[in-house]
Write a protein that holds these residues in place. Structure first.
Motif, PDB file in Angstrom:
ATOM      1  N   GLN A 120      -2.875  11.917  -3.241  1.00 17.87           N
ATOM      2  CA  GLN A 120      -3.266  11.041  -2.276  1.00 17.87           C
ATOM      3  C   GLN A 120      -3.943  11.431  -1.098  1.00 17.87           C
ATOM      4  OE1 GLN A 120      -0.297  12.101  -3.040  1.00 17.87           O
ATOM      5  NE2 GLN A 120       1.150  12.083  -1.187  1.00 17.87           N
ATOM      6  N   ALA A 121      -3.939  12.887  -0.820  1.00 16.67           N
ATOM      7  CA  ALA A 121      -4.332  13.546   0.268  1.00 16.67           C
ATOM      8  C   ALA A 121      -5.961  13.501   0.372  1.00 16.67           C
ATOM      9  CB  ALA A 121      -3.723  14.808   0.378  1.00 16.67           C
ATOM     10  N   PRO A 122      -6.564  13.731  -0.770  1.00 15.51           N
ATOM     11  CA  PRO A 122      -7.808  14.002  -0.723  1.00 15.51           C
ATOM     12  C   PRO A 122      -8.318  12.421  -0.596  1.00 15.51           C
ATOM     13  CG  PRO A 122      -7.089  15.343  -2.632  1.00 15.51           C
ATOM     14  CD  PRO A 122      -6.118  14.486  -1.829  1.00 15.51           C
ATOM     15  N   HIS A 123      -7.813  11.327  -1.300  1.00 11.70           N
ATOM     16  CA  HIS A 123      -7.949   9.997  -1.139  1.00 11.70           C
ATOM     17  C   HIS A 123      -8.063   9.822   0.020  1.00 11.70           C
ATOM     18  CE1 HIS A 123      -6.113   9.118  -5.463  1.00 11.70           C
ATOM     19  NE2 HIS A 123      -7.208   9.725  -5.511  1.00 11.70           N
ATOM     20  N   ALA A 124      -7.025  10.126   0.984  1.00 11.91           N
ATOM     21  CA  ALA A 124      -7.087   9.861   2.543  1.00 11.91           C
ATOM     22  C   ALA A 124      -8.337  10.369   3.100  1.00 11.91           C
ATOM     23  CB  ALA A 124      -5.693  10.415   2.941  1.00 11.91           C
ATOM     24  N   ALA A 125      -8.509  11.612   3.002  1.00 12.78           N
ATOM     25  CA  ALA A 125      -9.715  12.178   3.358  1.00 12.78           C
ATOM     26  C   ALA A 125     -10.945  11.241   3.101  1.00 12.78           C
ATOM     27  CB  ALA A 125      -9.748  13.494   3.187  1.00 12.78           C
ATOM     28  N   GLY A 126     -10.952  10.957   1.927  1.00 12.69           N
ATOM     29  CA  GLY A 126     -12.101  10.075   1.571  1.00 12.69           C
ATOM     30  C   GLY A 126     -12.265   8.894   2.384  1.00 12.69           C
ATOM     31  N   LEU A 127     -11.115   8.068   2.461  1.00 13.95           N
ATOM     32  CA  LEU A 127     -11.065   6.877   3.099  1.00 13.95           C
ATOM     33  C   LEU A 127     -11.767   7.064   4.630  1.00 13.95           C
ATOM     34  CD1 LEU A 127      -7.488   5.571   1.922  1.00 13.95           C
ATOM     35  CD2 LEU A 127      -9.845   4.343   1.742  1.00 13.95           C
ATOM     36  N   GLY A 128     -11.197   8.155   5.186  1.00 17.00           N
ATOM     37  CA  GLY A 128     -11.700   8.898   6.444  1.00 17.00           C
ATOM     38  C   GLY A 128     -13.216   8.885   6.651  1.00 17.00           C
ATOM     39  N   LEU A 129     -13.544   9.703   5.643  1.00 15.83           N
ATOM     40  CA  LEU A 129     -14.923   9.699   5.661  1.00 15.83           C
ATOM     41  C   LEU A 129     -16.011   8.189   5.357  1.00 15.83           C
ATOM     42  CD1 LEU A 129     -17.518  11.410   5.699  1.00 15.83           C
ATOM     43  CD2 LEU A 129     -17.317  11.937   3.342  1.00 15.83           C
ATOM     44  N   ALA A 130     -15.339   7.341   4.740  1.00 10.08           N
ATOM     45  CA  ALA A 130     -15.828   6.114   4.525  1.00 10.08           C
ATOM     46  C   ALA A 130     -15.719   5.131   5.744  1.00 10.08           C
ATOM     47  CB  ALA A 130     -14.919   5.262   3.430  1.00 10.08           C
ATOM     48  N   ILE A 131     -14.780   5.241   6.318  1.00  5.51           N
ATOM     49  CA  ILE A 131     -14.588   4.743   7.795  1.00  5.51           C
ATOM     50  C   ILE A 131     -15.772   5.093   8.891  1.00  5.51           C
ATOM     51  CG2 ILE A 131     -13.151   4.439  10.020  1.00  5.51           C
ATOM     52  CD1 ILE A 131     -10.720   4.456   7.861  1.00  5.51           C
ATOM     53  N   ARG A 132     -15.987   6.656   8.747  1.00  5.71           N
ATOM     54  CA  ARG A 132     -16.920   7.103   9.688  1.00  5.71           C
ATOM     55  C   ARG A 132     -18.253   6.691   9.248  1.00  5.71           C
ATOM     56  NH1 ARG A 132     -17.029  12.115  11.528  1.00  5.71           N
ATOM     57  NH2 ARG A 132     -15.274  11.452  12.506  1.00  5.71           N
ATOM     58  N   LEU A 133     -18.699   6.538   7.954  1.00  4.07           N
ATOM     59  CA  LEU A 133     -19.928   6.288   7.586  1.00  4.07           C
ATOM     60  C   LEU A 133     -20.134   4.808   7.791  1.00  4.07           C
ATOM     61  CD1 LEU A 133     -20.310   8.074   4.320  1.00  4.07           C
ATOM     62  CD2 LEU A 133     -21.272   8.642   6.300  1.00  4.07           C
ATOM     63  N   ARG A 134     -19.150   3.880   7.433  1.00  5.20           N
ATOM     64  CA  ARG A 134     -19.207   2.490   7.817  1.00  5.20           C
ATOM     65  C   ARG A 134     -19.244   2.055   9.267  1.00  5.20           C
ATOM     66  NH1 ARG A 134     -15.641  -0.602   3.064  1.00  5.20           N
ATOM     67  NH2 ARG A 134     -16.833  -0.017   1.486  1.00  5.20           N
ATOM     68  N   GLY A 135     -18.291   2.906  10.163  1.00  8.03           N
ATOM     69  CA  GLY A 135     -18.343   2.850  11.632  1.00  8.03           C
ATOM     70  C   GLY A 135     -17.123   2.019  11.753  1.00  8.03           C
ATOM     71  N   GLY A 136     -16.690   1.661  12.884  1.00  9.30           N
ATOM     72  CA  GLY A 136     -15.285   1.101  13.433  1.00  9.30           C
ATOM     73  C   GLY A 136     -14.228   1.949  13.516  1.00  9.30           C
ATOM     74  N   ASP A 137     -12.993   1.743  14.010  1.00 14.47           N
ATOM     75  CA  ASP A 137     -12.008   2.555  14.396  1.00 14.47           C
ATOM     76  C   ASP A 137     -10.769   2.630  13.945  1.00 14.47           C
ATOM     77  OD1 ASP A 137     -11.011   0.347  15.580  1.00 14.47           O
ATOM     78  OD2 ASP A 137     -10.833   1.137  17.682  1.00 14.47           O
ATOM     79  N   ALA A 138     -10.936   2.272  12.437  1.00 16.73           N
ATOM     80  CA  ALA A 138      -9.502   2.211  11.801  1.00 16.73           C
ATOM     81  C   ALA A 138      -9.369   3.630  11.609  1.00 16.73           C
ATOM     82  CB  ALA A 138      -9.964   1.569  10.259  1.00 16.73           C
ATOM     83  N   VAL A 139      -7.938   3.900  11.200  1.00 14.74           N
ATOM     84  CA  VAL A 139      -7.385   5.159  10.737  1.00 14.74           C
ATOM     85  C   VAL A 139      -7.035   5.054   9.505  1.00 14.74           C
ATOM     86  CG1 VAL A 139      -7.197   5.609  13.291  1.00 14.74           C
ATOM     87  CG2 VAL A 139      -5.084   5.055  11.928  1.00 14.74           C
ATOM     88  N   VAL A 140      -6.310   6.176   8.929  1.00 17.18           N
ATOM     89  CA  VAL A 140      -5.735   6.454   7.795  1.00 17.18           C
ATOM     90  C   VAL A 140      -4.504   7.062   7.797  1.00 17.18           C
ATOM     91  CG1 VAL A 140      -6.042   7.091   5.240  1.00 17.18           C
ATOM     92  CG2 VAL A 140      -8.142   6.652   6.729  1.00 17.18           C
ATOM     93  N   LEU A 141      -3.402   6.630   7.199  1.00 19.23           N
ATOM     94  CA  LEU A 141      -2.276   7.201   7.163  1.00 19.23           C
ATOM     95  C   LEU A 141      -1.875   7.834   5.901  1.00 19.23           C
ATOM     96  CD1 LEU A 141       0.499   8.048   8.532  1.00 19.23           C
ATOM     97  CD2 LEU A 141       1.291   5.924   7.495  1.00 19.23           C
ATOM     98  N   THR A 142      -1.583   9.045   5.525  1.00 23.09           N
ATOM     99  CA  THR A 142      -1.332   9.370   4.192  1.00 23.09           C
ATOM    100  C   THR A 142      -0.116  10.238   4.468  1.00 23.09           C
ATOM    101  OG1 THR A 142      -1.779  10.465   2.006  1.00 23.09           O
ATOM    102  CG2 THR A 142      -2.502  11.545   4.138  1.00 23.09           C
ATOM    103  N   THR A 143       0.884  10.021   3.558  1.00 21.45           N
ATOM    104  CA  THR A 143       2.262  10.469   3.497  1.00 21.45           C
ATOM    105  C   THR A 143       2.660  11.517   2.297  1.00 21.45           C
ATOM    106  OG1 THR A 143       3.205   8.803   2.395  1.00 21.45           O
ATOM    107  CG2 THR A 143       3.323   8.295   4.957  1.00 21.45           C
ATOM    108  N   ILE A 144       3.360  12.516   2.492  1.00 20.84           N
ATOM    109  CA  ILE A 144       3.709  13.397   1.489  1.00 20.84           C
ATOM    110  C   ILE A 144       5.015  14.126   1.711  1.00 20.84           C
ATOM    111  CG2 ILE A 144       2.516  15.216   2.724  1.00 20.84           C
ATOM    112  CD1 ILE A 144       1.346  16.035  -0.061  1.00 20.84           C
ATOM    113  N   GLY A 145       5.743  14.587   0.646  1.00 19.57           N
ATOM    114  CA  GLY A 145       6.870  15.316   0.858  1.00 19.57           C
ATOM    115  C   GLY A 145       6.256  16.953   1.173  1.00 19.57           C
ATOM    116  N   GLU A 146       7.396  17.484   1.739  1.00 17.66           N
ATOM    117  CA  GLU A 146       6.825  19.119   2.097  1.00 17.66           C
ATOM    118  C   GLU A 146       6.510  19.794   1.002  1.00 17.66           C
ATOM    119  OE1 GLU A 146       9.863  18.252   1.805  1.00 17.66           O
ATOM    120  OE2 GLU A 146      10.710  19.757   0.523  1.00 17.66           O
ATOM    121  N   GLY A 147       7.134  19.519  -0.090  1.00 18.95           N
ATOM    122  CA  GLY A 147       7.072  20.782  -1.225  1.00 18.95           C
ATOM    123  C   GLY A 147       5.678  20.512  -1.599  1.00 18.95           C
ATOM    124  N   SER A 148       5.140  19.202  -1.837  1.00 11.72           N
ATOM    125  CA  SER A 148       3.732  18.952  -2.086  1.00 11.72           C
ATOM    126  C   SER A 148       2.669  19.259  -1.161  1.00 11.72           C
ATOM    127  CB  SER A 148       3.528  17.278  -2.378  1.00 11.72           C
ATOM    128  OG  SER A 148       4.401  16.966  -3.234  1.00 11.72           O
TER     129      SER A 148
END
Ligand code: TPP
Ligand code: MG
Length: 327
Positions: A120-148
């Motif tokens: 899910q982490a690269p998905h979140a980075a990709g979403l962040g890039l999509a927001i950057r390209l499309r404009g606007g000030d949305a943010v992305v939250l991604t969660t994960i366990g410490e082991g992962s």
């Protein structure tokens, strides 16, 4: 812009709903009515705090399997959760194709995730890039366990987001264990947040048993991201108060006194005591909430039990594209 004060009663109600629903799932499992459950008990405070710090309906989410409380805060209904546990028709994450708790909720901007941890982490980075390209000030939250966070995908995603100052919050729910493996058996740092320094972004540690602390930390990270200042790693110190999943017996690897000490710091009980002490919540109000939540859950379980399974041929069709299915 300063964060508005957190809506304490709403946070409490959602933590309570998540807890009781999660406990109900364990009972359904032991009754043989569901095949699998993975629990978020002990992690609810960090999750509801995070959800309330973000703009629901506008921001994007790439969560992980323990995020029942987060999902409820984003609008997943108890019925939808129980339909997922039972693999019944109407389950929104995958049309009952996936394991339970593999969240996705299109109407709430929650993207689907896979079983391999950290994907899910690269998905979140990709979403962040999509927001950057499309404009606007949305943010992305991604969660994960410490082991992962030991997975390559996590480092790649955080590195990419930091390099390009993408609007992503990497929330690590540190419950100390990855199934049976303690944190110190798989990383040399004491705090996962320390890993951020090597990747060039801030790493913040927060008490994940405190919904208000989580709300503040995620709110501040969101403000930074919206200002174009880039991502933040937040490590919420949480507790895994159950075995890893319904298939695990933690007595073989987890000292009992550790479990007892953790239960004495149950985030739901701590929050309840705090709200009672601050007179935000009265005993009578609490009793009413407990009854209300119980009623909602029992209605959801009854409705899900009566619901049909999806037709077998549905498995061959896409999850979301209705016209392909019909045409
Ligand atoms: C790539 C990959 N390796 C192993 C697994 C099996 N697995 C599922 S959950 C899990 C533990 C993850 O621990 P952590 O990231 O700390 O999250 P927690 O379950 O403690 O919340 C493992 C090893 C997996 N799903 N994917
Ligand atoms: Mg863990």
């Amino acid at each position: 812009m300063p964060l508005p004060p957190p809506p304490l009663l709403d946070l409490y109600r959602l933590m309570l709903l998540a807890r009781r629903l999660d406990e109900r799932a364990w009972v359904l499992h032991r009754q043989g009515k569901i095949a699998f459950h993975i629990s978020g008990i002990g992690q609810e405070a960090a999750q509801v705090g995070a959800a309330f710090a973000l703009q629901r309906g506008k921001d994007w989410f790439a969560p992980y399997y323990r995020d029942l409380a987060l999902m409820l805060a984003l609008g997943l209904t108890p019925l939808e959760f129980v339909l997922g546990l039972m693999g019944k028709q109407g389950e929104p994450s995958s049309g009952a194709r996936q394991m339970p708790s593999h969240w996705s909720l299109r109407r709430a901007n929650v993207v689907s995730h896979s079983s391999p941890v950290a994907t899910q982490a690269p998905h979140a980075a990709g979403l962040g890039l999509a927001i950057r390209l499309r404009g606007g000030d949305a943010v992305v939250l991604t969660t994960i366990g410490e082991g992962s966070t030991s997975q390559g995908e996590w480092y790649e995603a955080v590195n990419w987001a930091a390099t390009h100052k993408l609007p992503v919050i990497f929330l690590v729910e540190n419950n100390v264990y990855a199934i049976s493996v303690r944190q110190n058996q798989q990383m040399a740092v004491e705090h996962v947040a320390e890993k951020a320094a090597g990747l060039g972004l801030p790493g913040v540690i927060v008490d994940g048993l405190d919904a208000v602390a989580s709300y503040r930390a995620v709110g501040e990270a969101a403000e930074r991201a919206r200002r174009g200042e880039g991502p933040t790693v937040i490590e919420a110190k949480v507790a895994r108060m159950t075995p890893h999943s319904s298939d695990d017996d933690d007595r073989s690897y987890r000292p009992r006194d550790e479990v007892e000490a953790m239960k004495a710091r149950d985030p739901l009980a701590l929050f309840r005591q705090r709200l009672l002490a601050e007179k935000v919540l009265s005993e009578a109000q609490d009793a009413g909430l407990q009854e209300e939540v119980k009623g909602v859950i029992e209605a959801a379980v009854a409705e899900a039990e009566a619901a049909p399974y999806p037709p077998a041929e549905d498995a061959a069709y896409p999850v979301y594209v209705e016209d392909v299915r019909r045409g």
